[in-house]
Scaffold this motif. Structure first.
Motif, PDB file in Angstrom:
ATOM      1  N   THR A   1     -14.320  10.930   5.437  1.00  0.00           N
ATOM      2  CA  THR A   1     -13.617   9.648   5.575  1.00  0.00           C
ATOM      3  C   THR A   1     -13.395   9.322   7.039  1.00  0.00           C
ATOM      4  O   THR A   1     -13.552   8.172   7.462  1.00  0.00           O
ATOM      5  CB  THR A   1     -12.265   9.705   4.835  1.00  0.00           C
TER       6      THR A   1
ATOM      7  N   PRO B   1      -9.167   2.921   4.873  1.00  0.00           N
ATOM      8  CA  PRO B   1     -10.085   2.864   3.724  1.00  0.00           C
ATOM      9  C   PRO B   1      -9.580   1.919   2.643  1.00  0.00           C
ATOM     10  O   PRO B   1      -8.374   1.778   2.423  1.00  0.00           O
ATOM     11  CB  PRO B   1     -10.114   4.318   3.220  1.00  0.00           C
ATOM     12  N   GLU B   2     -10.527   1.278   1.964  1.00  0.00           N
ATOM     13  CA  GLU B   2     -10.160   0.394   0.867  1.00  0.00           C
ATOM     14  C   GLU B   2      -9.768   1.180  -0.385  1.00  0.00           C
ATOM     15  O   GLU B   2      -8.986   0.696  -1.202  1.00  0.00           O
ATOM     16  CB  GLU B   2     -11.322  -0.553   0.550  1.00  0.00           C
ATOM     17  N   VAL B   3     -10.334   2.361  -0.550  1.00  0.00           N
ATOM     18  CA  VAL B   3      -9.986   3.185  -1.699  1.00  0.00           C
ATOM     19  C   VAL B   3      -8.588   3.773  -1.500  1.00  0.00           C
ATOM     20  O   VAL B   3      -8.131   3.973  -0.372  1.00  0.00           O
ATOM     21  CB  VAL B   3     -11.005   4.325  -1.888  1.00  0.00           C
ATOM     22  N   VAL B   4      -7.918   4.029  -2.608  1.00  0.00           N
ATOM     23  CA  VAL B   4      -6.557   4.556  -2.546  1.00  0.00           C
ATOM     24  C   VAL B   4      -6.601   6.053  -2.255  1.00  0.00           C
ATOM     25  O   VAL B   4      -7.128   6.838  -3.045  1.00  0.00           O
ATOM     26  CB  VAL B   4      -5.808   4.293  -3.867  1.00  0.00           C
ATOM     27  N   MET B   5      -6.069   6.428  -1.110  1.00  0.00           N
ATOM     28  CA  MET B   5      -5.955   7.828  -0.733  1.00  0.00           C
ATOM     29  C   MET B   5      -4.816   7.959   0.271  1.00  0.00           C
ATOM     30  O   MET B   5      -4.513   7.003   0.998  1.00  0.00           O
ATOM     31  CB  MET B   5      -7.269   8.352  -0.129  1.00  0.00           C
TER      32      MET B   5
ATOM     33  N   ASN C   1       0.848  -1.198   0.000  1.00  0.00           N
ATOM     34  CA  ASN C   1       0.000   0.000   0.000  1.00  0.00           C
ATOM     35  C   ASN C   1       0.885   1.250   0.000  1.00  0.00           C
ATOM     36  O   ASN C   1       1.118   1.857   1.056  1.00  0.00           O
ATOM     37  CB  ASN C   1      -0.927   0.015   1.220  1.00  0.00           C
TER      38      ASN C   1
ATOM     39  N   HIS D   1       0.302   4.156  -0.804  1.00  0.00           N
ATOM     40  CA  HIS D   1      -0.402   5.381  -0.408  1.00  0.00           C
ATOM     41  C   HIS D   1      -0.513   5.522   1.110  1.00  0.00           C
ATOM     42  O   HIS D   1      -0.958   6.560   1.601  1.00  0.00           O
ATOM     43  CB  HIS D   1      -1.797   5.405  -1.020  1.00  0.00           C
TER      44      HIS D   1
END
Length: 235
Positions: free
Chosen positions: A195, A163-167, A126, A128
């Motif tokens: 978030t 979070p599962e989304v990339v941020m 990960n 990010h």
């Protein structure tokens, strides 16, 4: 109304409130432990599926190839030899990974090292996520049971709050000791308020805290400031 009757009524109210509080606390702990048990059951099920889908298939393939070789009695080519060696190496590494997931090797010797090994795949897969890990080089002797509960808590918490989304997410994890008290702090900084709200108000987070407190006789609480949520575990 006589003083004796007033006293009896007061005692009855106190007993009733105590009973209600006890039943509430019992139900809360029951829910937390049921959630904990369910999560661990799911993990064991997934591990069993992985064994059936990967390790057993690999072992069958290796065994089948060996049978063919023994039947044909032919010389092995270099490419074929390398292919078998790669399969065996992969099979061995899969078994090592499986044993570490079931009970990490470092856990009985060093909790900081075990946590570091747990976080390594999170960090590498990960980009990010920005990890800052502060672990002491030495750690007091601690029961493997408590260490395993702490390790599971860290993994479950990250699974829920990241979070599962990339941020871009900043995560600060540090472990320290104060005399006979162990402290684990996990701070996560979110990119925006929505978030933060979505990933810090899950009811499962309370189940996790209650389970940790009950199983370790410790404490768990959190604090929020701006876009940062800090989780504190004491045992």
């Amino acid at each position: 109304m006589s003083r004796k009757l007033c006293t009896q009524i007061t005692l009855l109210i106190v007993y009733t409130m105590t009973l209600v509080w006890f039943l509430f606390l019992y139900h809360r702990i029951q829910q937390a432990l049921q959630w904990w048990s369910y999560r661990q059951s799911v993990k064991l099920f997934l591990e069993a599926e992985k064994i059936r889908d990967d390790l057993l298939q690999d072992s069958f393939t290796i065994r089948r190839n060996l049978d063919i070789l023994s039947t044909d009695n032919v010389d092995l080519s270099l490419n074929k030899t390398q292919e078998f060696l790669q399969k065996i190496d992969h099979f061995h590494q899969s078994l090592v990974s499986l044993s570490d997931r079931l009970f990490p090797f470092h856990l009985q010797y060093s909790l900081p090292l075990a946590i570091g090994c747990l976080l390594e795949p999170w960090d590498t897969s990960n980009p990010h996520l920005y990890f800052h890990i502060d672990m002491p080089p030495d750690w007091h002797n601690e029961t493997a049971k408590h260490s395993l509960i702490v390790l599971i808590t860290v993994e479950e918490l990250l699974t829920m709050i990241v979070p599962e989304v990339v941020m871009p997410i900043s995560i600060h994890i540090y472990l320290k000791q104060q005399k006979n008290l162990s402290n684990l702090n996990i701070e996560i900084t979110y990119p925006d308020l929505s978030t933060l709200i979505n990933y810090s108000t899950l009811p499962e987070l309370q189940y996790l805290c209650d389970s940790f407190c009950f199983l370790t006789s410790g404490k768990c609480f959190r604090r929020t400031k701006n876009l940062r949520v800090a989780w504190y575990f004491r045992w």
